[in-house]
Design an enzyme around this catalytic site. Structure first.
Site, PDB file in Angstrom:
ATOM      1  CD  GLU A 160       4.064   2.362   9.382  1.00 57.93           C
ATOM      2  OE1 GLU A 160       4.558   1.250   9.077  1.00 57.93           O
ATOM      3  OE2 GLU A 160       2.865   2.504   9.665  1.00 57.93           O
ATOM      4  CE  LYS A 219       4.919   8.587   4.696  1.00 64.02           C
ATOM      5  NZ  LYS A 219       3.902   8.445   5.724  1.00 64.02           N
ATOM      6  CB  CYS A 275       6.330  13.444   8.176  1.00 66.22           C
ATOM      7  SG  CYS A 275       7.455  12.280   8.941  1.00 66.22           S
TER       8      CYS A 275
END
Ligand code: NAD
Ligand code: UGA
Length: 461
Positions: A160, A219, A275
């Site tokens: 995502e 990612k 993150c």
């Protein structure tokens, strides 16, 4: 293979919003979001969602109770699904081998075991959590060893890329959707089934398909590159302050070069969020695992620069306030890691407040979305004692209450409402000299000077 029913494990910042978007765009698919955290599920089923995101409430309300459901009843939801998204947390490991760097995969493993336990028939498992390369192999092994029925599984990677605060627009109009799958007929069939879900609103040319490992690695690399740009511009902010250059002018000057581009060049008090640091450390650990020490050191330096940016901001405050903040009131405007979110994970404000409290400052915090309970939890987590929180931390109802009687004011989050503060009023409320430390360069420099503030603005000489 047609997807009629989706289950998502993990109702956090990613699981909740992404599934609400799929439900809104695919009314023919039943979407069930599961979590064992009862309070979180109750909040998703209430008028006060657990995640604040502009536009999210409208999307949830559009489908909730129709084709979007939130539940703690995990097993039947998994059993009834054609496709299962895994959106559980993958925090930095705090113990044992790889502590402080590696991703803690215990939630991924527990999700995989649960899926194996209750599944029958054909299932597609989609890793949406951010994970180290080759995690799909671990999921496949756990499932193969625990598959008691004749169920068959395909594992896909679909990281995502939404950013908090803009999650709804990011999901509605993504730059790209990335899906990795096994290069076998079954793998390609599963991959096309997920492509078909996204095609309900995303043009096919924006859906990138790759092998599993490229998708998993991309990612981590995307976040590393984004964080690296911030550390790069923050390193230049210190040079601007030393030389009299203006970091915003430098950003504009370099960002108009189409090869560099204008985004992610805003100097700040340091990047936060759940993150960037976690994924950088994960990348560092991955490099080290393959004995790639120079790449590991290179990516480690992005985190080092970010830590330095936070600590030099505190040092600037202490030195400017005549080398002591002992007993002084410091108004802190903003505690979230960025505007338009109630998320404070790894927010620069946490370490900055901790370090000011260690200097025995009185911090008076105002944030439009972050409640005291969250601030208290965050400070306890970084080692501030309850006693010090009771004696040295206050919460203010608005920026003016925070500024009242303050020796200094620091902006740590770029909330829009801080851009048009009534500066004469703030000046009048503060002790003199009225020091301002703008860690986001959002306050108008000329107006600050005109109204008599002693202002330090990040990256401005
Ligand atoms: P979060 O902590 O907000 O939510 C994770 C949820 O998973 C928790 O509510 C937890 O109770 C639940 N959970 C744990 N184990 C479970 C299980 N076995 N079954 C069901 N639920 C379980 O985390 P998040 O911010 O949503 O992040 C999830 C993942 O997505 C992470 O890997 C993160 O790196 C990645 N990611 C996050 C963002 C973001 O903006 N926050 C963006 C992109 C990717
Ligand atoms: C980031 C990425 O942008 C997403 O693509 C990714 O999906 C997500 O991480 C994730 O994997 O969790 P997020 O952390 O929500 O999203 O927010 P960002 O907009 O990237 O901001 C991160 C931090 O960098 C914030 O503290 C922000 O204030 C800071 N920042 C951002 C700057 O200091 N300067 C900038 O120019 C941009």
């Amino acid at each position: 293979m047609k997807i009629n029913s989706i289950c998502c494990l993990g109702a956090g910042y990613v699981g909740g919003p992404t599934m609400a978007m799929i439900a809104a765009k695919c009314p023919h698919i039943t979407v069930t979001v599961c979590d064992m955290n009862q309070a979180r599920i109750d909040a998703w089923n209430s008028d006060t969602l657990p995640v604040y995101e502009p536009g999210l409430k409208e999307i949830v309300e559009k489908s909730r109770g129709k084709n979007l459901h939130f539940t703690t009843d995990l097993k039947p939801s998994i059993a009834g699904a054609d496709l299962i998204f895994v959106c559980v947390g993958t925090p930095t490991k705090s113990y044992g081998i790889g502590a402080g760097r590696a991703a803690d995969l215990r939630y991924i493993e527990s999700a995989a075991r649960l899926i194996a336990e209750v599944s029958e028939g054909n299932k597609i498992i989609v890793e949406k959590s951010t994970i180290p390369v080759k995690t799909a192999t671990a999921i496949q092994s756990i499932i193969a060893a625990n598959n008691s029925s004749n169920a068959t599984f395909q594992v896909l990677s679909n990281p995502e890329f939404l950013a908090e605060g803009t999650a709804v627009t990011d999901m509605e109009n993504p730059d790209r959707i990335l899906i990795g799958g096994e290069q076998t007929p079954e793998g390609r069939e599963a991959l096309e089934a997920l492509v078909a879900v996204y095609e309900n609103w995303v043009p096919r040319e924006r859906i990138i398909t790759t092998n599993l490992w490229s998708s998993e690695l991309s990612k981590l690399v995307a976040n590393a590159f984004l964080a690296q740009r911030i550390s790069s511009i923050n390193s230049i902010s210190a040079l601007c302050e030393a030389t009299g250059a203006d970091v915003d002018e430098v950003s504009r000057a370099i960002g108009t070069d189409s090869r560099i581009g204008p985004k992610f060049l805003k100097s700040s008090v340091g990047f936060g969020g759940s993150c960037f640091q976690k994924d950088l450390l994960n990348l560092v650990y991955l490099c080290e695992s393959f004995n790639l020490h120079e790449p590991a050191a290179y990516w480690r330096s992005v985190v080092t620069m970010n830590d330095w940016q936070k600590s030099r901001f505190v040092e600037k405050i202490v030195r400017t306030l005549f080398n002591t903040v002992n007993g002084k009131r410091i108004a802190i405007l903003g505690f979230a890691f960025k505007k338009d979110t109630n998320d404070t994970r790894e927010s620069a404000a946490i370490n900055i407040c901790r370090d000011l409290i260690a200097e025995n400052a009185q911090v008076v915090i105002y944030d439009p979305r972050v409640p005291f309970a969250t601030i208290q939890r965050d400070l306890l987590e970084v080692g501030v004692s309850q006693q010090l929180i009771d004696s040295n931390v206050e919460i203010a109802a608005d920026p003016y209450a925070a500024a009242k009687g303050a020796h200094a004011l620091a902006t740590l989050t770029e909330w829009d409402e801080f851009r048009d503060l009534d500066l004469p009023k703030i000046h009048e409320l503060m002790l003199k000299p009225a020091f301002v430390f703008d860690g986001r360069a959002i306050l108008p420099a000329e107006a600050l000077a005109k109204h008599g503030f002693e202002a330090f603005i990040i990256g401005k000489g």
